[in-house]
Design an enzyme around this catalytic site. Structure first.
Site, mmCIF file in Angstrom:
data_model
loop_
_atom_site.group_PDB
_atom_site.id
_atom_site.type_symbol
_atom_site.label_atom_id
_atom_site.label_comp_id
_atom_site.label_asym_id
_atom_site.label_seq_id
_atom_site.Cartn_x
_atom_site.Cartn_y
_atom_site.Cartn_z
ATOM 1 N N ARG A 125 -77.826 -9.743 -24.289
ATOM 2 C CA ARG A 125 -76.426 -9.341 -24.050
ATOM 3 C C ARG A 125 -75.508 -10.560 -23.974
ATOM 4 O O ARG A 125 -74.320 -10.466 -24.230
ATOM 5 C CB ARG A 125 -76.301 -8.578 -22.726
ATOM 6 C CG ARG A 125 -76.987 -7.232 -22.680
ATOM 7 C CD ARG A 125 -76.532 -6.476 -21.424
ATOM 8 N NE ARG A 125 -77.400 -5.362 -21.101
ATOM 9 C CZ ARG A 125 -77.319 -4.150 -21.636
ATOM 10 N NH1 ARG A 125 -76.399 -3.907 -22.543
ATOM 11 N NH2 ARG A 125 -78.133 -3.181 -21.265
ATOM 12 N N PHE B 74 -80.109 -2.691 -36.462
ATOM 13 C CA PHE B 74 -80.041 -2.762 -35.002
ATOM 14 C C PHE B 74 -79.511 -4.131 -34.608
ATOM 15 O O PHE B 74 -80.103 -5.157 -34.957
ATOM 16 C CB PHE B 74 -81.411 -2.504 -34.370
ATOM 17 C CG PHE B 74 -81.311 -2.244 -32.903
ATOM 18 C CD1 PHE B 74 -81.042 -0.965 -32.427
ATOM 19 C CD2 PHE B 74 -81.453 -3.279 -31.995
ATOM 20 C CE1 PHE B 74 -80.918 -0.724 -31.072
ATOM 21 C CE2 PHE B 74 -81.330 -3.049 -30.626
ATOM 22 C CZ PHE B 74 -81.067 -1.772 -30.168
ATOM 23 N N ASP C 238 -73.168 4.978 -33.206
ATOM 24 C CA ASP C 238 -74.255 5.080 -34.174
ATOM 25 C C ASP C 238 -74.245 6.526 -34.714
ATOM 26 O O ASP C 238 -73.456 6.846 -35.598
ATOM 27 C CB ASP C 238 -75.542 4.693 -33.435
ATOM 28 C CG ASP C 238 -76.774 4.630 -34.305
ATOM 29 O OD1 ASP C 238 -76.649 4.675 -35.531
ATOM 30 O OD2 ASP C 238 -77.883 4.532 -33.753
ATOM 31 N N GLU D 62 -66.048 1.503 -26.111
ATOM 32 C CA GLU D 62 -67.478 1.592 -26.423
ATOM 33 C C GLU D 62 -67.893 0.386 -27.259
ATOM 34 O O GLU D 62 -67.104 -0.163 -28.029
ATOM 35 C CB GLU D 62 -67.744 2.912 -27.167
ATOM 36 C CG GLU D 62 -69.162 3.140 -27.642
ATOM 37 C CD GLU D 62 -70.232 3.186 -26.548
ATOM 38 O OE1 GLU D 62 -70.304 2.237 -25.765
ATOM 39 O OE2 GLU D 62 -70.999 4.161 -26.523
ATOM 40 N N ASP D 63 -69.150 -0.027 -27.097
ATOM 41 C CA ASP D 63 -69.638 -1.161 -27.886
ATOM 42 C C ASP D 63 -69.930 -0.749 -29.327
ATOM 43 O O ASP D 63 -69.457 -1.362 -30.273
ATOM 44 C CB ASP D 63 -70.872 -1.808 -27.229
ATOM 45 C CG ASP D 63 -71.977 -0.808 -26.894
ATOM 46 O OD1 ASP D 63 -71.819 0.400 -27.155
ATOM 47 O OD2 ASP D 63 -73.022 -1.237 -26.363
#
Ligand code: 5GP
Length: 175
Positions: A164, A151, A102, A98-99
């Protein structure tokens, strides 16, 4: 108001060094096992590509796409498979790539959905952990960096599908 990436929170060099370290640990821990990386599209694609190429033991990869953010900076508590695995994971050693985690709802939902398919083992490797935002109770087995509640974009992570391609990770700022 137009948002744009600010200065690097994590440089390309810092990311590369950490990815290499994670790959080393994973290569040792999964030695002699049937490792399958499950990359969560689209955000984790860049991380997966670098990590997979640094893992020195034989392994396979597959992909899922989940519906999540859209164009907003708020998290969703529900996941839907936009694209599902093409591999049967029963009896396999599965590592979710997973990136960013959160609130943790996305990864928790995915873990539960994959657990139901009977893997031999199921762990999570996340490049970024916004630990202070966690709501869902979920264990991250391998973590690249713990980051503040901002963010971020770059290195696979987007804002409205942009940024990206940045080789580094930056906080999104308004002018
Ligand atoms: P969670 O369910 O843990 O709250 O959200 C996880 C998903 O939200 C991530 O896979 C990612 O798509 C998105 N997300 C959370 N924080 C960020 C962020 O700082 N930047 C970007 N680009 N996406 C984020």
């Amino acid at each position: 108001m137009e948002y744009r990436p600010g200065k690097a929170l994590l440089t390309a060099e810092e990311i590369a060094k950490r990815v290499q370290e994670l790959a080393g640990v994973i290569s040792r821990e999964y030695q002699g096992r049937d490792l399958l990386l499950v990359c969560i599209l689209k955000g984790a694609a860049v991380f997966w590509a670098d990590l997979s190429r640094q893992i020195s033991i034989p392994h396979e990869s597959d992909f899922v796409a989940l519906s999540s953010y859209g164009n907003a900076t708020e998290s969703s508590r529900e996941i839907k498979f936009e694209y599902d695995l093409s591999t049967n994971i029963t009896g396999r050693d599965v590592l979710i790539i997973e990136d960013i985690v959160d609130t943790g709802h996305t990864i928790k939902c995915l873990k539960e959905a994959l657990e139901a398919r009977g893997p031999k083992s199921l762990k999570i490797c996340a490049l970024l952990d916004k630990a202070e935002r966690r709501e869902a109770k979920v264990t991250l087995d391998y973590i690249g960096f713990i980051i503040p509640n901002e963010f971020v974009v770059g290195y696979g992570l987007d804002f409205a599908q942009k940024y990206r391609h940045l080789p580094y990770i930056a906080v999104l700022v308004s002018p």
